[in-house]
Scaffold this active site. Structure first.
Site, mmCIF file in Angstrom:
data_model
loop_
_atom_site.group_PDB
_atom_site.id
_atom_site.type_symbol
_atom_site.label_atom_id
_atom_site.label_comp_id
_atom_site.label_asym_id
_atom_site.label_seq_id
_atom_site.Cartn_x
_atom_site.Cartn_y
_atom_site.Cartn_z
ATOM 1 N N ASN A 57 -28.732 -40.870 -9.599
ATOM 2 C CA ASN A 57 -28.630 -42.302 -9.344
ATOM 3 C C ASN A 57 -29.882 -42.800 -8.623
ATOM 4 O OD1 ASN A 57 -25.260 -43.490 -8.995
ATOM 5 N ND2 ASN A 57 -25.891 -41.672 -10.110
ATOM 6 N N ILE A 94 -24.116 -44.318 -3.075
ATOM 7 C CA ILE A 94 -23.330 -44.670 -4.268
ATOM 8 C C ILE A 94 -22.030 -45.352 -3.862
ATOM 9 C CG2 ILE A 94 -22.219 -43.794 -6.355
ATOM 10 C CD1 ILE A 94 -24.199 -41.482 -6.354
ATOM 11 N N THR A 99 -17.682 -30.074 3.817
ATOM 12 C CA THR A 99 -17.389 -31.414 3.298
ATOM 13 C C THR A 99 -16.969 -31.374 1.841
ATOM 14 O OG1 THR A 99 -18.922 -32.456 4.853
ATOM 15 C CG2 THR A 99 -18.356 -33.700 2.870
ATOM 16 N N TYR A 154 -25.635 -26.747 -2.944
ATOM 17 C CA TYR A 154 -25.033 -28.066 -3.201
ATOM 18 C C TYR A 154 -24.233 -28.071 -4.488
ATOM 19 C CZ TYR A 154 -24.757 -32.710 -5.245
ATOM 20 O OH TYR A 154 -24.312 -33.834 -5.891
ATOM 21 N N THR A 211 -21.213 -34.478 -10.035
ATOM 22 C CA THR A 211 -22.619 -34.484 -10.422
ATOM 23 C C THR A 211 -22.884 -33.641 -11.668
ATOM 24 O OG1 THR A 211 -24.831 -33.762 -9.684
ATOM 25 C CG2 THR A 211 -22.973 -32.564 -8.802
ATOM 26 N N ARG A 261 -35.166 -35.225 -15.112
ATOM 27 C CA ARG A 261 -33.840 -35.708 -14.733
ATOM 28 C C ARG A 261 -33.486 -36.921 -15.594
ATOM 29 N NH1 ARG A 261 -34.299 -31.431 -12.913
ATOM 30 N NH2 ARG A 261 -34.013 -30.706 -10.757
ATOM 31 N N GLU A 312 -25.266 -31.646 -11.793
ATOM 32 C CA GLU A 312 -25.899 -30.407 -11.338
ATOM 33 C C GLU A 312 -24.966 -29.197 -11.432
ATOM 34 O OE1 GLU A 312 -28.496 -30.469 -8.011
ATOM 35 O OE2 GLU A 312 -28.763 -32.643 -8.093
ATOM 36 N N LYS A 344 -20.125 -28.501 -5.225
ATOM 37 C CA LYS A 344 -19.543 -29.543 -6.069
ATOM 38 C C LYS A 344 -18.770 -28.933 -7.240
ATOM 39 C CE LYS A 344 -19.769 -33.405 -5.862
ATOM 40 N NZ LYS A 344 -18.856 -34.400 -5.216
#
Length: 352
Positions: free
Chosen positions: A189, A12, A99, A159, A133, A223, A135, A163
């Site tokens: 995406n 992205i 991260t 994940y 996101t 999705r 999610e 986020k």
């Protein structure tokens, strides 16, 4: 005037950088650690372009981030850098905590220090744009309304939990310190330069190689699909006119099951690159579902349309055709990105 983009060699991020410089002469400083999904080749067309500076580095390196901010004096920091593959977060969550949480914290602190020393006009103009996101909102039932920005956070994977934590940090730095932030939460995406461990590029690459097309569970997970350059245009709109401290959901208005996605990819490949063995659908293989697999995501993108006038330019039909054609036209890129480690990962992850 300059912008600083983290994760700008990823899927992205690189599409955003390329899109930005295709329509603007405002320079971009790209910071990327070049982990497995960060591919400098994605930015190869910018080699020698004075408008683009690439820096290899980690967003957890606060001294480096502070140095870049001081040296380049950007008017905005756009934070794309993230570990983003759910399957990898299940088998190795530590990298995601580092991260996505520690990295975001480090960026916020560096940005806060930099912003606090700016003159009044530059201070008022500065933006910290956090790319997140859908999610974080959890999973929807078949008849539930799509995710609005007010939806309670209910992350279900390492994940999405990482986020969600980063989103909360960004919100807190705005409300506590006044840092001028914007957050966008996007749907799935797809498009050019997508690392081939994600659904659509994996199906294209595997089909062309005559390999199995692995589909988790019954294939009916839903999705909302967003073409990557539409995402880039939405971020530009939010950066230009978004209200400080606000969240904007970015979606493609394209809800589809994974199985329908794979059937669509196969049909396009049957048309554009017919195989002597018959339809690529013959390669579809159902594999054991992954743990905690969210059933449905759907984005309510009315807020960004109402406030900023943004809607996606691509339908799924137009976007997926462009995507499949890009992979057909760039076999060298695919071959180079498919390292031995990548092949080992796919073999490990997708077992019947």
């Amino acid at each position: 005037m300059t912008i600083l983009v983290t994760g700008g060699a990823g899927f992205i991020g690189s599409n955003f950088v390329l899109d930005w410089l295709s329509s603007s002469d405002e320079p971009v400083v790209t910071l990327d650690a070049l982990t497995y999904a960060g591919n400098l080749e994605n930015l190869a067309s910018l080699a020698g372009d004075a408008r683009h500076i690439f820096v290899k580095g980690d967003i957890c390196d606060g001294a480096l981030v502070a140095k870049l901010l001081a040296e380049h004096q950007p008017r905005a920091l756009l934070h794309f850098a993230a570990e983003s593959h759910v399957d990898r977060s299940i088998s190795g969550p530590g990298a995601f905590m580092r991260t996505n949480i520690e990295g975001t914290y480090t960026l916020l602190e560096a940005a806060r220090a930099y912003w606090s020393e700016l003159g009044e006009a530059d201070k008022a103009a500065f933006r910290f744009h956090h790319v997140s996101t859908d999610e974080v909102y959890g999973s929807l039932g078949a008849d539930d309304a799509p995710f609005a920005e007010t939806k309670t956070y209910e992350p279900n994977s390492p994940y999405s939990a990482s986020k969600a934590a980063s989103d909360h940090l960004v919100r807190a730095w705005h409300h506590t310190y006044g840092l001028p932030v914007l957050t966008t939460n996007c749907s799935n995406n797809y498009g050019p330069l997508h690392f081939p461990e994600k659904l659509i590029p994996l199906m294209i690459v595997n089909a062309l190689a005559g390999k199995a097309l692995p589909i988790y569970g019954d294939g009916k997970n839903v999705r909302d699909w967003l073409y990557v350059t539409d995402h880039a245009s939405a971020i530009r709109a939010v950066l230009a006119g978004g209200r400080l401290g606000e969240t904007y959901n970015i979606g493609g208005w394209n809800e589809m099951t994974n199985l329908d996605i794979v059937h669509t990819v196969c049909a396009l490949l049957d048309e554009l690159r017919p195989d002597a063995g018959g339809s690529y659908k013959r390669l579809i293989t159902y594999v054991k579902d992954r743990p905690g697999h969210d059933r449905r995501y759907a984005i309510d993108a009315r807020k960004i349309e109402r406030e900023l006038g943004w809607r996606p330019a691509e339908t799924f039909a137009t976007g997926i055709r462009k995507t499949v054609q890009w992979y057909l036209d760039h076999p060298e890129w695919v071959a180079r990105v498919q390292s031995g480690a990548y092949r080992d990962w796919v073999a490990q992850q997708y077992t019947a």
